[in-house]
Scaffold this motif. Structure first.
Motif, short mmCIF file in Angstrom:
data_model
loop_
_atom_site.label_atom_id
_atom_site.label_comp_id
_atom_site.label_asym_id
_atom_site.label_seq_id
_atom_site.Cartn_x
_atom_site.Cartn_y
_atom_site.Cartn_z
N LEU A 257 0.84 -1.19 0.00
CA LEU A 257 0.00 0.00 0.00
C LEU A 257 0.87 1.24 0.00
CD1 LEU A 257 -0.10 1.36 3.15
CD2 LEU A 257 -1.29 -0.80 3.55
N TRP A 258 0.29 2.34 -0.49
CA TRP A 258 0.98 3.63 -0.54
C TRP A 258 0.51 4.48 0.62
CZ3 TRP A 258 4.89 6.45 -1.56
CH2 TRP A 258 4.82 7.83 -1.71
N ASN A 259 1.44 4.88 1.49
CA ASN A 259 1.16 5.76 2.61
C ASN A 259 1.63 7.16 2.22
OD1 ASN A 259 1.29 7.24 5.01
ND2 ASN A 259 1.69 5.42 6.26
N SER A 260 0.69 7.97 1.75
CA SER A 260 1.07 9.29 1.24
C SER A 260 1.53 10.22 2.35
CB SER A 260 -0.11 9.92 0.48
OG SER A 260 -1.25 10.05 1.34
N THR A 261 1.02 10.04 3.56
CA THR A 261 1.42 10.89 4.67
C THR A 261 2.90 10.72 4.98
OG1 THR A 261 -0.80 10.76 5.62
CG2 THR A 261 0.98 11.47 7.09
N GLU A 262 3.36 9.45 4.98
CA GLU A 262 4.76 9.15 5.28
C GLU A 262 5.63 9.08 4.02
OE1 GLU A 262 6.06 9.00 8.21
OE2 GLU A 262 4.21 9.13 9.37
N SER A 263 5.02 9.22 2.86
CA SER A 263 5.72 9.15 1.57
C SER A 263 6.46 7.83 1.41
CB SER A 263 6.71 10.32 1.43
OG SER A 263 7.20 10.39 0.10
N ARG A 264 5.72 6.72 1.60
CA ARG A 264 6.37 5.43 1.51
C ARG A 264 5.40 4.35 1.04
NH1 ARG A 264 6.76 4.59 8.11
NH2 ARG A 264 4.74 3.58 8.39
N ILE A 265 5.95 3.38 0.32
CA ILE A 265 5.28 2.11 0.07
C ILE A 265 5.48 1.25 1.31
CG2 ILE A 265 5.44 -0.06 -1.21
CD1 ILE A 265 3.97 1.88 -2.84
N GLU A 266 4.43 0.58 1.75
CA GLU A 266 4.54 -0.36 2.86
C GLU A 266 4.22 -1.77 2.37
OE1 GLU A 266 2.89 2.79 6.25
OE2 GLU A 266 1.93 0.83 5.99
N MET A 267 4.99 -2.74 2.83
CA MET A 267 4.69 -4.15 2.56
C MET A 267 4.31 -4.80 3.88
SD MET A 267 7.03 -5.57 -0.58
CE MET A 267 8.05 -6.51 0.50
N HIS A 268 3.24 -5.60 3.82
CA HIS A 268 2.73 -6.31 4.99
C HIS A 268 2.44 -7.76 4.62
CE1 HIS A 268 1.75 -2.55 7.32
NE2 HIS A 268 1.72 -2.06 6.08
#
Length: 337
Positions: A257-268
């Motif tokens: 997912l794209w976390n626009s607040t933190e400016s990062r792609i996250e993998m879970h």
């Protein structure tokens, strides 16, 4: 057969030290809420193999984009790092120290450029995976036998690098978007640890993936062939193999997912059904609820201002930056002030 100096006892690291580090990470990350695991844990032999496949995927643009920048600008990059101090002196040694080298598939481009301006080039790849490091050394030794190889098997995140004094110019390579896998605080710490190992006039080459449209970003971390999903799930297989865990990896699924607040792609990794897991060597018994996740990786995306701020905070001054035509990726050369 490749000939080089093996600077660390690979067998010892791969058993005692590595198991201890894995155990420490799972105790810290899987007891916490939300649960997490450190991304360096991806890179056992199978994880390194899967990552190499990821770098060839159509959706995964960073590797080929960075490679194209090196192919076009390698002479300018190496010249900027070496030239000011060397004054066209080919006898001045040049040492390239690469954090998280993997198989060094792109680094040969930079090493070729280094050999064009120096008669004494040393390559010091640093990686947590002995298999990847062995392959890196074989690749460089076959392609560029003039380069002196000094590999180090080490987790530079948990055990900061200690470099021996060098009578020449050191260029530290932190390429392949690796800096983006860490929080701002940890990224600064890694670069601070590096800065105290080099001297005034030495340089850092930093590869960073830039902010861009969300669909392009998501596709790069959730490919249609499922290779990234297999790479993510392999971390559970690794814990089963090396720490005596009993994860049912088939009941977890990959999520990006794209976390626009933190400016990062996250993998879970998301648990698809309730289950109990034991990890023998960590002396842990865990209960996972359906829908619960393990956060395995971040991939921060940068702006020009963010790169400048990060490097300035750790004492480096930018001397040059090179981009692709779409400005999707930036390679930045910075010198120690």
């Amino acid at each position: 057969m490749a000939t080089y100096v093996q600077t660390v006892d690979v067998g010892h690291f791969a058993t005692a030290d590595l198991r201890e580090a894995l155990t420490r990470e799972v105790r810290h990350g899987l007891i916490a809420r939300p649960r997490s695991l450190s991304p360096w844990m991806f890179y056992d032999a199978e994880g390194s193999r899967l990552f190499e496949r990821i770098t060839t995927l159509a959706e995964y643009y960073p590797t080929r984009t960075e490679r194209a920048i090196f192919a076009r600008y390698a002479d300018a990059i190496i010249g900027a790092a070496h030239g000011a101090a060397a004054h066209n002196d080919r006898s001045l040694p040049l040492r390239l120290v690469e954090l998280g080298s993997g198989t060094a598939s792109k680094t040969c481009i930079l090493l070729e450029a280094a050999l064009r301006i120096s008669d004494d080039v040393v390559y010091m790849p640093v990686d947590v995976c002995p298999d990847a490091l062995e392959l890196a050394c074989q690749n460089v030794a076959c392609a560029l036998p003039e380069v002196r190889l000094q590999p180090i098997v080490q987790n530079y995140v948990t055990h900061p690098l200690l470099l021996e004094p060098f009578d020449g110019i050191t260029l530290a390579l932190y390429i392949g978007t690796s800096i983006g896998n860490f929080s701002r605080e940890v990224a600064r710490l890694i670069l601070q640890n590096l800065s105290v190992q080099v001297q005034t006039g030495d340089a850092l080459l930093l590869g960073t993936d830039m902010v861009k449209d969300e669909p392009t970003l998501l596709a790069a971390y959730d490919d249609s062939e499922g290779i990234t999903a297999a790479f993510n799930l392999n971390i559970l297989h690794r814990l089963n193999r090396e720490l005596g865990a009993n994860f049912d990896a088939a009941s977890f699924r990959h999520r990006a997912l794209w976390n626009s607040t933190e400016s990062r792609i996250e993998m879970h990794l998301e648990c698809t059904e309730e289950q109990d897991v034991s990890i023998e060597h960590a002396d842990l018994d865990l209960h996972f609820l359906q829908g619960e996740t393990i956060h395995t990786e971040n991939s921060y995306k940068f702006t020009d201002e963010g790169i400048q701020s990060l490097l300035r905070d750790v004492g480096f001054e930018i001397r040059g930056a090179w981009k692709d035509r779409r400005s999707w990726y930036t390679v930045t050369l910075a010198c120690l002030e």
